[in-house]
Design an enzyme around this catalytic site. Sequence first.
Site, PDB file in Angstrom:
ATOM      1  N   HIS A 185      -5.833   1.701  -4.094  1.00 13.11           N
ATOM      2  CA  HIS A 185      -4.892   1.169  -3.101  1.00 13.11           C
ATOM      3  C   HIS A 185      -4.400  -0.203  -3.518  1.00 13.11           C
ATOM      4  O   HIS A 185      -4.896  -0.788  -4.474  1.00 13.11           O
ATOM      5  CB  HIS A 185      -5.531   1.137  -1.710  1.00 13.11           C
ATOM      6  CG  HIS A 185      -6.720   0.220  -1.592  1.00 13.11           C
ATOM      7  ND1 HIS A 185      -6.864  -0.671  -0.564  1.00 13.11           N
ATOM      8  CD2 HIS A 185      -7.813   0.058  -2.366  1.00 13.11           C
ATOM      9  CE1 HIS A 185      -8.005  -1.332  -0.698  1.00 13.11           C
ATOM     10  NE2 HIS A 185      -8.601  -0.910  -1.787  1.00 13.11           N
TER      11      HIS A 185
ATOM     12  N   HIS B 178      -2.983   0.988   6.929  1.00 15.45           N
ATOM     13  CA  HIS B 178      -3.163   0.819   5.487  1.00 15.45           C
ATOM     14  C   HIS B 178      -3.382   2.208   4.908  1.00 15.45           C
ATOM     15  O   HIS B 178      -3.997   3.070   5.551  1.00 15.45           O
ATOM     16  CB  HIS B 178      -4.373  -0.076   5.204  1.00 15.45           C
ATOM     17  CG  HIS B 178      -4.577  -0.359   3.753  1.00 15.45           C
ATOM     18  ND1 HIS B 178      -3.699  -1.103   2.996  1.00 15.45           N
ATOM     19  CD2 HIS B 178      -5.569   0.025   2.903  1.00 15.45           C
ATOM     20  CE1 HIS B 178      -4.138  -1.186   1.758  1.00 15.45           C
ATOM     21  NE2 HIS B 178      -5.273  -0.506   1.670  1.00 15.45           N
TER      22      HIS B 178
ATOM     23  N   CYS C 119       0.815  -1.221   0.000  1.00 17.90           N
ATOM     24  CA  CYS C 119       0.000   0.000   0.000  1.00 17.90           C
ATOM     25  C   CYS C 119       0.847   1.270   0.000  1.00 17.90           C
ATOM     26  O   CYS C 119       0.624   2.178  -0.808  1.00 17.90           O
ATOM     27  CB  CYS C 119      -0.994  -0.011   1.150  1.00 17.90           C
ATOM     28  SG  CYS C 119      -0.276   0.017   2.811  1.00 17.90           S
TER      29      CYS C 119
END
Length: 159
Positions: free
Chosen positions: A127, A115, A65
């Site tokens: 993402h 994240h 990510c």
Amino acid sequence: MTRFTAVAFLAAALAACAGRPTIPTAPTGRTVPTPDARAVFVESALAMIGRPYRYGGDSARGFDCSGLVYYAARRAGFELPRTTAGQIDAGVPVPRDRLRAGDLVFMRFPHEELHVGIAIDGERFVHAPSTNGRVRIDSLGERVYARAFLRARRPRFPP
């Protein structure tokens, strides 16, 4: 053909080439717009949709990510920290209801520390999730992301 004739022919040919522009130019008095860093940042991330998840990855071969965010920032001509822990302090805080394209959205899931994704608009983000293993677009309104949403930051984009 004499040496003099060959040189004259070559000079004439080069002069003819020099007189013709090979790159289109803007009409006089107008400038050609250049894309801003925010747009390039988002477009660079979107161009990676479908690329595989790869722990520690920050290239088109695969991304985690924060690697996707790092990659897109570099393509847009600015720097962000490489890790999610560093990115969460980059830029300025943004309220959830004021998200714009290019803002970083951070989530905390029970199974992972942090994240990060890049907002496309006020609802969607791109993402590199480890679940299902591909760079993709999801909605912050989806239950899993709405519950995990932590905060958003707006990077300082170059002028």
